[in-house]
Design a protein around this motif. Structure first.
Motif, PDB file in Angstrom:
ATOM      1  N   LEU A   1     -42.989 -49.549 -27.196  1.00 25.73           N
ATOM      2  CA  LEU A   1     -41.540 -49.700 -27.135  1.00 25.73           C
ATOM      3  C   LEU A   1     -40.897 -48.774 -26.109  1.00 25.73           C
ATOM      4  N   ASN A   2     -41.428 -47.568 -25.955  1.00 29.40           N
ATOM      5  CA  ASN A   2     -40.775 -46.656 -25.013  1.00 29.40           C
ATOM      6  C   ASN A   2     -41.068 -46.985 -23.547  1.00 29.40           C
ATOM      7  N   GLN A   3     -41.795 -48.090 -23.335  1.00 25.97           N
ATOM      8  CA  GLN A   3     -41.971 -48.581 -21.965  1.00 25.97           C
ATOM      9  C   GLN A   3     -40.778 -49.438 -21.518  1.00 25.97           C
ATOM     10  N   TYR A   4     -40.008 -49.896 -22.496  1.00 29.33           N
ATOM     11  CA  TYR A   4     -38.832 -50.716 -22.167  1.00 29.33           C
ATOM     12  C   TYR A   4     -37.692 -49.796 -21.726  1.00 29.33           C
ATOM     13  N   PRO A   5     -36.823 -50.267 -20.834  1.00 27.19           N
ATOM     14  CA  PRO A   5     -35.732 -49.422 -20.328  1.00 27.19           C
ATOM     15  C   PRO A   5     -34.651 -49.187 -21.387  1.00 27.19           C
ATOM     16  N   LYS A   6     -34.105 -47.967 -21.373  1.00 27.78           N
ATOM     17  CA  LYS A   6     -32.985 -47.589 -22.228  1.00 27.78           C
ATOM     18  C   LYS A   6     -33.213 -47.994 -23.693  1.00 27.78           C
ATOM     19  N   THR A   7     -34.375 -47.633 -24.178  1.00 31.88           N
ATOM     20  CA  THR A   7     -34.761 -48.015 -25.547  1.00 31.88           C
ATOM     21  C   THR A   7     -35.031 -46.774 -26.397  1.00 31.88           C
ATOM     22  N   ILE A   8     -34.537 -46.796 -27.615  1.00 30.88           N
ATOM     23  CA  ILE A   8     -34.817 -45.746 -28.612  1.00 30.88           C
ATOM     24  C   ILE A   8     -35.442 -46.432 -29.817  1.00 30.88           C
ATOM     25  N   ALA A   9     -36.545 -45.898 -30.303  1.00 30.85           N
ATOM     26  CA  ALA A   9     -37.224 -46.478 -31.464  1.00 30.85           C
ATOM     27  C   ALA A   9     -37.341 -45.440 -32.567  1.00 30.85           C
ATOM     28  N   LEU A  10     -36.849 -45.788 -33.736  1.00 38.85           N
ATOM     29  CA  LEU A  10     -36.996 -44.955 -34.935  1.00 38.85           C
ATOM     30  C   LEU A  10     -37.914 -45.713 -35.886  1.00 38.85           C
ATOM     31  N   LEU A  11     -39.142 -45.225 -36.055  1.00 41.92           N
ATOM     32  CA  LEU A  11     -40.172 -45.938 -36.810  1.00 41.92           C
ATOM     33  C   LEU A  11     -40.623 -45.090 -37.999  1.00 41.92           C
TER      34      LEU A  11
ATOM     35  N   LYS B   1     -38.551 -42.931 -21.135  1.00 43.13           N
ATOM     36  CA  LYS B   1     -38.692 -41.659 -20.434  1.00 43.13           C
ATOM     37  C   LYS B   1     -37.491 -41.308 -19.562  1.00 43.13           C
ATOM     38  N   GLU B   2     -36.726 -42.311 -19.119  1.00 36.77           N
ATOM     39  CA  GLU B   2     -35.617 -42.012 -18.218  1.00 36.77           C
ATOM     40  C   GLU B   2     -34.363 -41.533 -18.962  1.00 36.77           C
ATOM     41  N   LEU B   3     -34.344 -41.661 -20.296  1.00 33.15           N
ATOM     42  CA  LEU B   3     -33.177 -41.226 -21.059  1.00 33.15           C
ATOM     43  C   LEU B   3     -33.142 -39.702 -21.195  1.00 33.15           C
ATOM     44  N   LYS B   4     -31.950 -39.162 -21.402  1.00 29.92           N
ATOM     45  CA  LYS B   4     -31.775 -37.715 -21.495  1.00 29.92           C
ATOM     46  C   LYS B   4     -31.623 -37.222 -22.940  1.00 29.92           C
ATOM     47  N   ILE B   5     -31.855 -38.089 -23.894  1.00 28.15           N
ATOM     48  CA  ILE B   5     -31.719 -37.729 -25.313  1.00 28.15           C
ATOM     49  C   ILE B   5     -32.922 -36.886 -25.772  1.00 28.15           C
ATOM     50  N   ASP B   6     -32.633 -35.788 -26.492  1.00 33.55           N
ATOM     51  CA  ASP B   6     -33.693 -34.914 -27.019  1.00 33.55           C
ATOM     52  C   ASP B   6     -34.148 -35.450 -28.378  1.00 33.55           C
ATOM     53  N   ILE B   7     -35.180 -36.284 -28.358  1.00 32.64           N
ATOM     54  CA  ILE B   7     -35.693 -36.907 -29.583  1.00 32.64           C
ATOM     55  C   ILE B   7     -36.234 -35.869 -30.557  1.00 32.64           C
ATOM     56  N   ASN B   8     -36.854 -34.819 -30.065  1.00 32.15           N
ATOM     57  CA  ASN B   8     -37.407 -33.793 -30.948  1.00 32.15           C
ATOM     58  C   ASN B   8     -36.298 -33.093 -31.734  1.00 32.15           C
ATOM     59  N   GLN B   9     -35.170 -32.865 -31.075  1.00 35.41           N
ATOM     60  CA  GLN B   9     -34.048 -32.231 -31.761  1.00 35.41           C
ATOM     61  C   GLN B   9     -33.514 -33.134 -32.858  1.00 35.41           C
TER      62      GLN B   9
ATOM     63  N   GLY C   1     -40.121 -32.952 -45.249  1.00 29.84           N
ATOM     64  CA  GLY C   1     -41.215 -33.081 -44.298  1.00 29.84           C
ATOM     65  C   GLY C   1     -41.215 -32.027 -43.217  1.00 29.84           C
ATOM     66  N   LYS C   2     -42.167 -32.163 -42.329  1.00 34.36           N
ATOM     67  CA  LYS C   2     -42.291 -31.280 -41.171  1.00 34.36           C
ATOM     68  C   LYS C   2     -42.979 -32.053 -40.051  1.00 34.36           C
ATOM     69  N   GLY C   3     -42.933 -31.488 -38.868  1.00 33.99           N
ATOM     70  CA  GLY C   3     -43.532 -32.125 -37.698  1.00 33.99           C
ATOM     71  C   GLY C   3     -42.766 -31.726 -36.465  1.00 33.99           C
ATOM     72  N   GLY C   4     -42.972 -32.453 -35.397  1.00 34.56           N
ATOM     73  CA  GLY C   4     -42.291 -32.135 -34.155  1.00 34.56           C
ATOM     74  C   GLY C   4     -42.922 -32.863 -32.992  1.00 34.56           C
ATOM     75  N   GLY C   5     -42.535 -32.480 -31.791  1.00 39.11           N
ATOM     76  CA  GLY C   5     -43.077 -33.131 -30.612  1.00 39.11           C
ATOM     77  C   GLY C   5     -42.339 -32.710 -29.367  1.00 39.11           C
ATOM     78  N   SER C   6     -42.076 -33.669 -28.495  1.00 42.56           N
ATOM     79  CA  SER C   6     -41.411 -33.406 -27.224  1.00 42.56           C
ATOM     80  C   SER C   6     -40.040 -34.072 -27.206  1.00 42.56           C
ATOM     81  N   GLU C   7     -39.340 -33.931 -26.112  1.00 38.54           N
ATOM     82  CA  GLU C   7     -38.043 -34.581 -25.980  1.00 38.54           C
ATOM     83  C   GLU C   7     -38.180 -36.101 -25.990  1.00 38.54           C
ATOM     84  N   VAL C   8     -39.397 -36.601 -25.650  1.00 38.83           N
ATOM     85  CA  VAL C   8     -39.627 -38.049 -25.579  1.00 38.83           C
ATOM     86  C   VAL C   8     -40.077 -38.614 -26.924  1.00 38.83           C
TER      87      VAL C   8
END
Length: 403
Positions: free
Chosen positions: A323-333, A348-356, A367-374
């Motif tokens: 899904l994150n290969q599509y442009p301007k797409t956010i996926a909550l799974l 990848k081109e979006l500026k939203i901090d997904i980890n935050q 829960g717990k977890g984390g990752g990157s801005e992507v």
């Protein structure tokens, strides 16, 4: 020093003796440590397990040697101290005798044929292993060792216990050096093997019955060989033949056709699995297109929100990476299993901090977890609030992240 009857006569299965001392076993509450004037119970040591049996009415569960004295752990307090009748579990003892002598014979063949020294030995309840100082063997070499070992068994050579003087010791072709300096005991397979050993062994090689190498593996630069002797080898072969006969009956083939039939099934299975994986991939790609085309639109963003039942984290990650290969797409799974699992991702081109965003809502499912801005991922135990987490994430995206 406890007199060791098992060295004098390894076939002694019962004897009468005097109890020298009885003490509470501080390491095992409710048990007692009994010292006998003499004993036929073999104490744990040299790779060979201890003997079990009875001292009077008490069951012997463990035997060990300390400071030249042999102690027997028993389950109840013996009531008699003089002329106590003792009995060895002979089936267990003789099994260990067979395995131990089998190890001597097998180790001697590896040493003679390939200069492979035995550096480790373990006699277990079901199998025996030796570690050999060599990096590899061929199948043919293992077969040759096994054949020669069984030839020595069939010769029915006598086995002796020796207590050599220093001069005699120097003249003998020892397979390994003694670990002690005094009271050295050797076990000799007549004119075949001389090895320092404190264990119990049959008096002739024929009593080993048979040696069968079961498998081998590389272990820290050496080779570990697993084998069985005597009745263990018979039972091992019986079990394998039962399985083999079940396979041939299931496939309706003869003994000589079994491998070819299994090989064909294996090849067919690989081919069908490959086809199945290709179909799964095509189906997933179709589903991803559907998820994207039916996504909610927030301004010029596509928002995919999906909660799955009975899928694993790997599936969520697959869907997210497509899904994150599509442009301007956010996926909550998310997925509901024995716990709640969550993966958030965005193009990848979006500026939203997904980890935050992920960290702001993950506590809603404990829960717990984390990752990157992507991409960020994790899990929690509060499955009942998984929908609440997803709703909260959507609201935050709409009012705080997408501007």
């Amino acid at each position: 020093m406890t007199r060791k009857l098992f060295w004098e006569d390894p076939y002694l299965a019962s004897f009468s003796t005097t109890i020298v001392s009885i003490n509470d076993d501080v390491e095992n509450a409710g048990s007692y440590l009994v010292e006998l004037a003499e004993t036929a119970f073999y104490p744990e040591g040299g790779g060979q397990p201890w003997d079990e049996g009875q001292i009077g009415d008490a069951n012997v569960t463990y035997v060990f040697e300390k400071n030249d004295k042999i102690y027997h752990r028993v389950d109840i307090l013996p009531t008699k101290k003089e002329q106590v009748e003792c009995k060895i579990n002979w089936e267990r003892r003789f099994d260990f005798m067979q395995q131990h002598l089998g190890q001597h014979i097998l180790s001697s063949r590896f040493h003679k044929l390939f200069n492979a020294r035995t550096i480790g030995f373990h006699l277990g309840k079901d199998t025996v292993t030796i570690d050999l100082l060599k990096d590899s063997f061929t199948v043919e070499e293992f077969q040759r060792v096994e054949e020669e070992a069984n030839h020595i068994i069939h010769l029915n050579l006598p086995v002796f216990s020796l207590y050599p003087s220093d001069e005699e010791l120097d003249s003998l072709p020892l397979r390994k050096a003694p670990k002690v300096e005094d009271n050295i005991r050797l076990v000799e397979v007549k004119n075949t093997d001389y090895s320092p050993c404190g264990g119990t062994h049959p008096s002739r090689t024929g009593e080993v019955g048979i040696i069968k190498i079961r498998k081998w593996e590389k272990m820290r630069g050496n080779v570990r060989v697993e084998f069985v002797c005597g009745l263990r080898a018979v039972m091992d072969s019986w079990g394998k033949y039962q399985q083999f006969n079940s396979i041939t009956n299931l496939l309706s083939v003869g003994d000589t056709e079994a491998f070819e039939a299994v090989e064909k099934i294996h090849a067919d299975n690989k081919r069908m699995n490959k086809q199945l994986n290709q179909l799964k991939k095509s189906l997933l790609e179709y589903q991803i297109k559907d998820y994207y085309s039916s996504a909610d639109k927030i301004k010029d963003y596509s928002l995919v929100v999906k909660v799955f039942d009975n899928v694993d984290m790997k599936y969520l990650q697959q869907v997210a990476s497509l899904l994150n290969q599509y442009p301007k797409t956010i996926a909550l799974l998310a997925a509901r299993n024995d716990k709640a699992q969550v993966v958030f991702t965005r193009s990848k081109e979006l500026k939203i901090d997904i980890n935050q965003l992920f960290k702001e809502v993950i506590s809603l499912i404990d829960g717990k977890g984390g990752g990157s801005e992507v991409t960020a991922q994790g899990g929690g135990s509060n499955i009942s609030n998984l929908e609440g987490l997803m709703d909260a994430a959507v609201l935050k995206l709409k009012h705080e992240y997408i501007k």
